[in-house]
Design a protein around this motif. Structure first.
Motif, short mmCIF file in Angstrom:
data_model
loop_
_atom_site.label_atom_id
_atom_site.label_comp_id
_atom_site.label_asym_id
_atom_site.label_seq_id
_atom_site.Cartn_x
_atom_site.Cartn_y
_atom_site.Cartn_z
N SER A 40 0.89 -1.23 0.12
CA SER A 40 0.08 0.07 0.02
C SER A 40 0.70 1.27 -0.03
O SER A 40 1.72 1.33 0.89
CB SER A 40 -0.88 0.02 1.21
OG SER A 40 -1.57 1.08 1.32
N GLU A 41 0.58 2.09 -0.79
CA GLU A 41 1.42 3.36 -0.98
C GLU A 41 1.25 4.26 0.16
O GLU A 41 2.07 5.11 0.31
CB GLU A 41 1.06 4.29 -2.36
CG GLU A 41 -0.45 4.55 -2.11
CD GLU A 41 -0.68 5.56 -3.49
OE1 GLU A 41 -1.21 6.52 -3.61
OE2 GLU A 41 -0.55 5.00 -4.76
N LYS A 42 0.28 4.26 0.97
CA LYS A 42 0.16 5.00 2.19
C LYS A 42 0.86 4.37 3.28
O LYS A 42 1.09 5.00 4.58
CB LYS A 42 -1.32 5.19 2.72
CG LYS A 42 -2.42 5.84 1.70
CD LYS A 42 -1.68 7.52 1.79
CE LYS A 42 -2.80 8.28 0.94
NZ LYS A 42 -2.26 9.43 0.96
N ASN A 43 1.50 3.15 3.53
CA ASN A 43 2.38 2.51 4.45
C ASN A 43 3.57 2.28 4.01
O ASN A 43 4.03 2.31 2.84
CB ASN A 43 1.61 1.06 4.55
CG ASN A 43 0.06 0.73 4.74
OD1 ASN A 43 -0.50 1.76 5.17
ND2 ASN A 43 -0.56 -0.39 4.57
N THR A 44 4.50 2.67 5.11
CA THR A 44 6.01 2.43 5.10
C THR A 44 6.34 1.73 6.34
O THR A 44 6.07 2.19 7.26
CB THR A 44 6.66 4.02 4.92
OG1 THR A 44 6.18 4.64 3.88
CG2 THR A 44 8.10 3.77 4.91
N ILE A 45 7.38 0.84 5.93
CA ILE A 45 7.79 0.08 7.26
C ILE A 45 9.36 0.50 7.17
O ILE A 45 9.93 0.18 6.03
CB ILE A 45 7.74 -1.50 7.10
CG1 ILE A 45 6.28 -1.80 7.32
CG2 ILE A 45 8.71 -1.76 8.38
CD1 ILE A 45 5.94 -3.25 7.39
N ILE B 103 1.67 5.06 8.86
CA ILE B 103 0.72 4.79 7.78
C ILE B 103 0.38 6.41 7.73
O ILE B 103 -0.38 6.88 8.63
CB ILE B 103 -0.41 3.98 8.43
CG1 ILE B 103 0.03 2.57 8.53
CG2 ILE B 103 -1.42 4.02 7.38
CD1 ILE B 103 -1.18 1.63 9.05
N GLU B 104 0.13 6.92 6.55
CA GLU B 104 -0.33 8.46 6.33
C GLU B 104 -1.77 8.42 6.22
O GLU B 104 -2.32 7.58 5.60
CB GLU B 104 0.41 8.76 5.12
CG GLU B 104 1.88 8.84 5.10
CD GLU B 104 2.50 9.30 3.80
OE1 GLU B 104 1.73 10.30 3.35
OE2 GLU B 104 3.43 8.73 3.26
N LEU C 278 1.67 5.48 13.83
CA LEU C 278 2.68 4.49 14.14
C LEU C 278 2.18 3.46 14.67
O LEU C 278 1.45 3.28 15.96
CB LEU C 278 3.54 5.61 14.97
CG LEU C 278 5.02 4.88 15.26
CD1 LEU C 278 6.04 6.04 15.58
CD2 LEU C 278 5.00 4.26 16.57
N GLY C 279 2.76 2.21 14.24
CA GLY C 279 2.57 0.97 15.08
C GLY C 279 3.57 -0.08 14.79
O GLY C 279 4.73 0.49 14.21
N MET C 280 3.52 -1.18 15.27
CA MET C 280 4.50 -2.41 15.40
C MET C 280 5.94 -1.84 15.50
O MET C 280 6.97 -2.19 15.01
CB MET C 280 4.35 -3.10 14.05
CG MET C 280 3.18 -3.87 13.82
SD MET C 280 3.53 -5.20 12.45
CE MET C 280 2.22 -4.52 11.61
N THR D 92 -1.77 3.91 19.08
CA THR D 92 -2.66 3.10 19.88
C THR D 92 -1.77 2.00 20.73
O THR D 92 -0.90 1.30 20.25
CB THR D 92 -3.77 2.18 19.45
OG1 THR D 92 -3.52 1.37 18.54
CG2 THR D 92 -4.89 3.24 18.72
N VAL D 93 -1.97 2.00 22.27
CA VAL D 93 -1.30 1.13 23.02
C VAL D 93 -2.23 0.54 23.83
O VAL D 93 -3.00 1.09 24.37
CB VAL D 93 -0.19 1.84 23.84
CG1 VAL D 93 0.59 0.85 24.96
CG2 VAL D 93 0.75 2.80 23.08
N ILE D 94 -1.87 -0.75 24.04
CA ILE D 94 -2.94 -1.68 24.97
C ILE D 94 -2.87 -1.05 26.47
O ILE D 94 -1.84 -0.66 27.05
CB ILE D 94 -2.42 -3.08 25.05
CG1 ILE D 94 -2.50 -3.69 23.79
CG2 ILE D 94 -3.38 -3.99 25.95
CD1 ILE D 94 -2.30 -5.04 23.56
#
Length: 168
Positions: A53-58, A74-75, A82-84, A119-121
């Motif tokens: 996906s073009e909106k995602n970058t790792i 993720i834009e 921001l995740g993972m 998000t954080v648990i």
């Protein structure tokens, strides 16, 4: 060195992320969710989809030809999600996570996005404190934890996500 991951990195990203979040290997680090959740954190197929996906970058952190960290960006409209954020369990507390956060902030600013959200648990108090020390704040917003058969809670406490943000 921090660079952008490609689809060919999916297998090694999958191994890294799952080793840091779930199972016995994750218990070497302080970011484990093994006491809260069973099953996999992600799959190679999911990561391929994310990367495509073009909106995602790792962003991946490579040292001595080994993948030792990563973060998903993720834009989303006017902000960056921001995740993972992942660091190899053996290398946690060595500043790699902080470097990945700093690169995420530069990435966000370069794209004209002035806010990072995540998000954080809610029961992950040590992780929430770490993000606060790095300039993030609890927005007061909460999101339900997914009951999707993939994220299998073994916690006796109900799980939910807190939404955190940092204005750049």
């Amino acid at each position: 060195m921090i660079t952008i991951a490609t689809e060919k990195d999916s297998s090694s990203l999958n191994k890294l992320i799952n080793s840091a979040y779930r199972g016995e290997s994750s218990k070497k680090g302080w970011t484990t969710e093994a006491y809260l959740l069973e099953g996999l954190r992600t799959t190679e197929q999911e990561l391929k989809g994310i990367i495509s996906s073009e909106k995602n970058t790792i962003l991946k952190f490579i040292e001595s030809n080994a993948l030792i960290g990563c973060v998903l960006l993720i834009e989303k409209q006017e902000q960056l999600y921001l995740g993972m954020l992942t660091v190899s369990p053996d290398l946690q507390n060595s500043g790699i996570g902080k470097k990945l956060l700093q690169h995420a902030e530069v990435f966000s600013t370069e794209r004209g996005l002035s806010k990072i959200v995540m998000t954080v648990i809610s029961v992950r108090s040590e992780l929430i404190s770490w993000y606060k020390r790095n300039g993030y704040r609890d927005t007061g917003l909460r999101e339900s934890f997914p009951a999707d058969g993939i994220h299998i809670s073994i916690s006796e406490q109900p799980l939910e996500f807190i939404v955190m943000e940092k204005l750049l």
